[in-house]
Write a protein that holds these residues in place. Sequence first.
Motif, short mmCIF file in Angstrom:
data_model
loop_
_atom_site.label_atom_id
_atom_site.label_comp_id
_atom_site.label_asym_id
_atom_site.label_seq_id
_atom_site.Cartn_x
_atom_site.Cartn_y
_atom_site.Cartn_z
N PRO A 5 0.71 -1.16 -0.03
CA PRO A 5 -0.14 -0.04 0.09
C PRO A 5 0.90 1.22 -0.01
O PRO A 5 2.02 1.32 0.68
CB PRO A 5 -0.76 0.04 1.40
CG PRO A 5 -0.69 -1.60 1.56
CD PRO A 5 0.58 -2.07 1.25
N LYS A 6 0.34 2.20 -0.69
CA LYS A 6 1.17 3.57 -0.54
C LYS A 6 0.85 4.19 0.79
O LYS A 6 0.06 4.09 1.47
CB LYS A 6 0.53 4.51 -1.60
CG LYS A 6 0.66 4.19 -3.18
CD LYS A 6 0.09 5.04 -4.12
CE LYS A 6 0.29 4.60 -5.63
NZ LYS A 6 -0.55 5.52 -6.31
N ALA A 34 -5.13 -0.62 4.72
CA ALA A 34 -5.04 -0.55 3.30
C ALA A 34 -5.00 -2.16 2.99
O ALA A 34 -5.64 -2.87 2.09
CB ALA A 34 -3.88 -0.02 2.90
N LEU A 35 -4.32 -2.93 3.80
CA LEU A 35 -4.27 -4.56 3.52
C LEU A 35 -5.54 -5.16 3.65
O LEU A 35 -5.84 -6.30 3.02
CB LEU A 35 -3.01 -5.06 4.41
CG LEU A 35 -1.60 -4.60 4.02
CD1 LEU A 35 -0.59 -5.32 5.08
CD2 LEU A 35 -1.11 -5.25 2.72
N PHE A 36 -6.27 -4.97 5.03
CA PHE A 36 -7.33 -5.46 5.22
C PHE A 36 -8.24 -5.34 3.99
O PHE A 36 -9.02 -6.10 3.56
CB PHE A 36 -8.07 -5.04 6.48
CG PHE A 36 -7.05 -5.51 7.73
CD1 PHE A 36 -6.41 -6.72 7.77
CD2 PHE A 36 -7.21 -4.89 8.78
CE1 PHE A 36 -5.67 -6.92 8.91
CE2 PHE A 36 -6.42 -4.92 9.93
CZ PHE A 36 -5.79 -6.32 10.12
N THR A 44 -4.89 -11.44 5.40
CA THR A 44 -3.51 -10.84 5.83
C THR A 44 -3.00 -11.02 7.16
O THR A 44 -3.83 -11.40 8.23
CB THR A 44 -4.23 -9.30 6.05
OG1 THR A 44 -4.77 -8.74 4.95
CG2 THR A 44 -2.93 -8.37 6.44
N SER A 45 -1.76 -11.21 7.20
CA SER A 45 -0.99 -11.78 8.34
C SER A 45 -0.29 -10.82 9.19
O SER A 45 -0.12 -9.59 8.53
CB SER A 45 -0.02 -12.85 8.06
OG SER A 45 1.04 -12.22 7.38
N VAL A 46 -0.02 -10.96 10.42
CA VAL A 46 0.84 -9.91 11.09
C VAL A 46 2.04 -9.93 10.21
O VAL A 46 2.50 -8.59 10.35
CB VAL A 46 1.00 -10.48 12.64
CG1 VAL A 46 2.10 -9.72 13.21
CG2 VAL A 46 -0.16 -10.53 13.35
N SER A 117 -11.39 3.41 4.65
CA SER A 117 -12.07 3.40 5.92
C SER A 117 -13.40 2.93 5.50
O SER A 117 -14.22 2.19 6.27
CB SER A 117 -11.92 4.54 6.75
OG SER A 117 -12.62 5.69 5.87
N VAL A 118 -14.14 3.35 4.27
CA VAL A 118 -15.43 3.26 4.08
C VAL A 118 -15.53 1.86 3.71
O VAL A 118 -16.53 1.06 4.15
CB VAL A 118 -15.90 4.21 2.80
CG1 VAL A 118 -17.20 3.93 2.56
CG2 VAL A 118 -15.82 5.67 3.38
N LEU A 119 -14.69 1.16 2.78
CA LEU A 119 -14.82 0.20 2.34
C LEU A 119 -14.58 -1.02 3.54
O LEU A 119 -15.42 -2.02 3.52
CB LEU A 119 -13.67 -0.25 1.26
CG LEU A 119 -14.26 -0.01 -0.13
CD1 LEU A 119 -15.38 -1.13 -0.60
CD2 LEU A 119 -14.76 1.45 -0.32
N TYR A 120 -14.05 -0.67 4.37
CA TYR A 120 -13.43 -1.53 5.44
C TYR A 120 -14.87 -1.74 6.41
O TYR A 120 -15.29 -2.75 7.01
CB TYR A 120 -12.29 -1.09 6.45
CG TYR A 120 -11.94 -2.01 7.40
CD1 TYR A 120 -11.69 -3.39 7.07
CD2 TYR A 120 -12.04 -1.49 9.01
CE1 TYR A 120 -11.32 -4.01 8.07
CE2 TYR A 120 -11.34 -2.36 9.72
CZ TYR A 120 -11.27 -3.67 9.48
OH TYR A 120 -10.84 -4.41 10.55
N VAL A 121 -15.66 -0.74 6.54
CA VAL A 121 -16.72 -0.67 7.30
C VAL A 121 -17.94 -1.44 6.47
O VAL A 121 -18.53 -2.44 7.12
CB VAL A 121 -17.36 0.71 7.53
CG1 VAL A 121 -18.81 0.68 8.11
CG2 VAL A 121 -16.56 1.44 8.61
#
Length: 208
Positions: A5-6, A34-36, A44-46, A117-121
């Motif tokens: 991610p940038k 961004a990764l999620f 996505t891992s730690v 943030s919107v997509l994650y929600v």
Amino acid sequence: MGAHPKRRPAGTKPFYVSDDDAPAKRQILVTALALFVRDGLCETSVRDIAKASGFTNPALFKHFRSKDDLARYLFERCYLELADLVSNAVASGTTFAAKQRAVIDAYLAALERDSDSVLYVQDGLRHFWPLMPDRVRRHSIVGDVHRLLQIGRAEGRVTDSIDIDLLTTAWLGTLQQFARFRYFGEFKQPARALADALDTLLTRMARP
């Protein structure tokens, strides 16, 4: 996995980090979100987050007990921000038309400011909502849109021939699908350039 991610330009701070957050925590939050969104929570891992953020696994665990703890923290911050924007928009204006346009404008502004943030929600609601404390669950985006459409129905601007819950689902789903298509590059123009078209579409969809 694709490219990392940038990173945000120096000096910029997204709403989901606090002024007193350490630089490492800030970068971990931005990178993890961004990764999620890009790769998915389970995928996505730690180690992925540590590598992309430029910090080590121990740096992440210094601030969060686990990846799940980090993911819940981000969801809560992002959800409450979006819920507050929608709630304030519904409370503004004096007519259904003005309130609807305010919600659309607020949503599109949020997409332009921080689409992750919107997509994650949107993508995480089913998973995280049952885990949220009551103080978060009291803020319902679905409930606010439901209330908006009830206002429109009382004004005679929204059909009463379609179940209000179904109409709420379709109304929200239109904006959510727009956000997803925009994320994948289907819409090249600024989100707010389509505010008029989305307003017209949602108005026609709900019209008596």
